[in-house]
Motif scaffolding. Sequence first.
Motif, PDB file in Angstrom:
ATOM      1  N   UNK A 212      11.198  54.259  88.562  1.00 18.85           N
ATOM      2  CA  UNK A 212      10.624  55.251  88.973  1.00 18.85           C
ATOM      3  C   UNK A 212       8.986  54.856  87.585  1.00 18.85           C
TER       4      UNK A 212
ATOM      5  N   UNK B  33      21.970  53.095  86.595  1.00 17.78           N
ATOM      6  CA  UNK B  33      21.144  54.477  86.406  1.00 17.78           C
ATOM      7  C   UNK B  33      19.822  54.275  85.446  1.00 17.78           C
TER       8      UNK B  33
ATOM      9  N   UNK C  49      21.833  49.871 102.873  1.00 18.54           N
ATOM     10  CA  UNK C  49      23.090  48.602 102.026  1.00 18.54           C
ATOM     11  C   UNK C  49      24.226  48.657 102.551  1.00 18.54           C
TER      12      UNK C  49
ATOM     13  N   UNK D  54      15.124  57.221 100.222  1.00 17.89           N
ATOM     14  CA  UNK D  54      15.881  56.425  99.479  1.00 17.89           C
ATOM     15  C   UNK D  54      17.643  56.236  99.867  1.00 17.89           C
TER      16      UNK D  54
ATOM     17  N   UNK E 197      29.317  51.579  95.138  1.00 14.87           N
ATOM     18  CA  UNK E 197      27.624  52.504  94.071  1.00 14.87           C
ATOM     19  C   UNK E 197      26.588  52.941  94.790  1.00 14.87           C
TER      20      UNK E 197
ATOM     21  N   UNK F 125      33.396  48.916  96.746  1.00 16.33           N
ATOM     22  CA  UNK F 125      32.490  48.465  95.374  1.00 16.33           C
ATOM     23  C   UNK F 125      31.022  49.001  95.764  1.00 16.33           C
TER      24      UNK F 125
ATOM     25  N   UNK G 192      15.790  45.724  91.824  1.00 12.02           N
ATOM     26  CA  UNK G 192      17.074  44.976  92.919  1.00 12.02           C
ATOM     27  C   UNK G 192      17.994  43.668  92.420  1.00 12.02           C
TER      28      UNK G 192
ATOM     29  N   UNK H 172      37.361  48.790  92.717  1.00 10.17           N
ATOM     30  CA  UNK H 172      37.358  48.499  93.842  1.00 10.17           C
ATOM     31  C   UNK H 172      36.941  47.363  94.212  1.00 10.17           C
TER      32      UNK H 172
ATOM     33  N   UNK I   1      20.179  53.423 100.861  1.00 15.45           N
ATOM     34  CA  UNK I   1      21.320  52.763 100.142  1.00 15.45           C
ATOM     35  C   UNK I   1      22.647  53.120 101.679  1.00 15.45           C
TER      36      UNK I   1
ATOM     37  N   UNK J 132      23.892  60.179  94.523  1.00 13.31           N
ATOM     38  CA  UNK J 132      24.030  61.953  94.154  1.00 13.31           C
ATOM     39  C   UNK J 132      22.943  61.676  93.029  1.00 13.31           C
ATOM     40  N   UNK J 133      21.896  61.100  92.373  1.00 15.95           N
ATOM     41  CA  UNK J 133      21.275  61.196  91.893  1.00 15.95           C
ATOM     42  C   UNK J 133      20.048  61.480  92.329  1.00 15.95           C
ATOM     43  N   UNK J 134      19.553  61.013  93.661  1.00 16.73           N
ATOM     44  CA  UNK J 134      18.539  61.369  94.647  1.00 16.73           C
ATOM     45  C   UNK J 134      19.096  62.970  95.006  1.00 16.73           C
TER      46      UNK J 134
ATOM     47  N   UNK K 226       9.547  46.650  90.942  1.00 14.84           N
ATOM     48  CA  UNK K 226      11.042  46.587  91.700  1.00 14.84           C
ATOM     49  C   UNK K 226      11.851  45.538  92.080  1.00 14.84           C
TER      50      UNK K 226
ATOM     51  N   UNK L  59      15.664  48.434  99.646  1.00 12.47           N
ATOM     52  CA  UNK L  59      14.264  48.616  98.652  1.00 12.47           C
ATOM     53  C   UNK L  59      13.403  48.556  98.372  1.00 12.47           C
ATOM     54  N   UNK L  60      11.843  49.487  99.088  1.00 11.24           N
ATOM     55  CA  UNK L  60      10.577  48.423  98.533  1.00 11.24           C
ATOM     56  C   UNK L  60      10.379  47.361  99.345  1.00 11.24           C
TER      57      UNK L  60
ATOM     58  N   UNK M 226      20.275  44.893 100.147  1.00 14.66           N
ATOM     59  CA  UNK M 226      19.031  45.674  99.471  1.00 14.66           C
ATOM     60  C   UNK M 226      17.907  45.512  99.682  1.00 14.66           C
TER      61      UNK M 226
ATOM     62  N   UNK N 131      26.636  56.738  93.483  1.00  8.41           N
ATOM     63  CA  UNK N 131      26.957  56.585  92.707  1.00  8.41           C
ATOM     64  C   UNK N 131      24.653  57.252  92.490  1.00  8.41           C
ATOM     65  N   UNK N 132      24.126  55.785  93.386  1.00 11.50           N
ATOM     66  CA  UNK N 132      23.165  56.255  93.580  1.00 11.50           C
ATOM     67  C   UNK N 132      22.653  57.290  94.769  1.00 11.50           C
TER      68      UNK N 132
END
Lengths: 242, 242
Positions: B102, B95, A217, A210, A91, A87, B67, A82, A214, A97-99, B63, A225-226, A223, A94-95
């Motif tokens: 973290x 990942x 994003x 988080x 991405x 795409x 990114x 993709x 995303x 699901x971790x959270x 951080x 973050x932070x 992005x 995938x991020x």
Amino acid sequence: MIDKDVHKQHISKKFNAEMDELKSHVLEMGGLVEQQVQKAITSLIDADTQLAESVRSSDKDINNMEISIDEECARILALRQPAASDLRLVIAVSKATTDLERIGDEAAKVALQAIELTEQGESPKGYIEIRHIGESVRKMVGDALDAFARFDGDAALQVVKSDKNVDREYGTAMRELVTFMMEDPRSISRVLNIMWALRSLERIGDHARNIAEYVIYLTHGKDIRHRSVKKIAEHLSPENKA
Amino acid sequence: MIDKDVHKQHISKKFNAEMDELKSHVLEMGGLVEQQVQKAITSLIDADTQLAESVRSSDKDINNMEISIDEECARILALRQPAASDLRLVIAVSKATTDLERIGDEAAKVALQAIELTEQGESPKGYIEIRHIGESVRKMVGDALDAFARFDGDAALQVVKSDKNVDREYGTAMRELVTFMMEDPRSISRVLNIMWALRSLERIGDHARNIAEYVIYLTHGKDIRHRSVKKIAEHLSPENKA
């Protein structure tokens, strides 16, 4: 030529269906995770060990969902290659699901505190805070998922903002609990259970934030973050829309 | 034909260089993170607020690295469309950087406890545990990164195993600290600082374990997250090598 176009259309239809499926799997996982959070809080407040046990045993379903969604992402990346916003979606999924999986872990930890508290008798303090902060972070998880479902960057920004309130309330609650422990040392062990549960709830808020990031994003291609909420809001102004 | 081959070789050389670069960026980030963990522990044990402040201010470098590595991953996925083991590497990197970030956060939290402890006077208890568990998790982070650098699944399995020991030691330490607080309620606030620091160290161990699990995913093509150490060891037996 017509055959080729038909073939192309077919591929593209199949690809879109796969992307929709991926998205719906994440939302399904999210729904289960949100339920887990709700149940964990209820089990603590109602001293319901059976409910707490069910939260702990459902955690493996969430773990399995994480692995299966990650496999789906890897398969799409490998076979469909993709680009651009697709795409970014893979991405972000995938991020996210971790959270979601970590939120599930924290819910299971809250349930563990519920079980320990029931064993040693109720805590004399902290239930109001659990209920209040618990409701805030449960809502954050739900709102982050809604923002994800609707690709709504503004709603995601609200989630990011809520996290600041939760952090502040968490800080106040923890200070009060420390004071209380000092005044009534016999309560130490039980108040610690409440503190651990609050800590997990605060972490759930972080993970919801988080996920909201995303979404930003996804919708803005940036992005963020932070960054501070103010900086993020600047990026979300209309002229920065992706 | 020759021209085409040369062109292909050129692309492939460039691609390999990019993959090497990606890997080296992760290891660079990992090196910085490992240092942060070391410094945070030292700052707590030596009551060195200046060192603790430097850990907190370096967190933003980590951080930024996260990114930038994530952008690199997205670029490679979009432009190179890697397959098979290359794709797995990009996914694992993406990942692993989250976990590294973290770990950096948790190191910053340990540093915060160091600052608070220095302000209110030393804690009467817990430094031995901080030193001991701190050294274990710092080693886990280093070993996980080494396993990553050498694509060494067996070394990664050792890291996964160490995490069980850390969790056990953490549990013992926490129980002792609770008992101590009850015996000496004046120590509550300071012992809580130690407990929070220990909690962060335990989380660092979890993240190192996650990184080790990605290494196993890389070397064996199997996602072994959420499985028991025994199950993982079975997957690592020679006949299961990817």
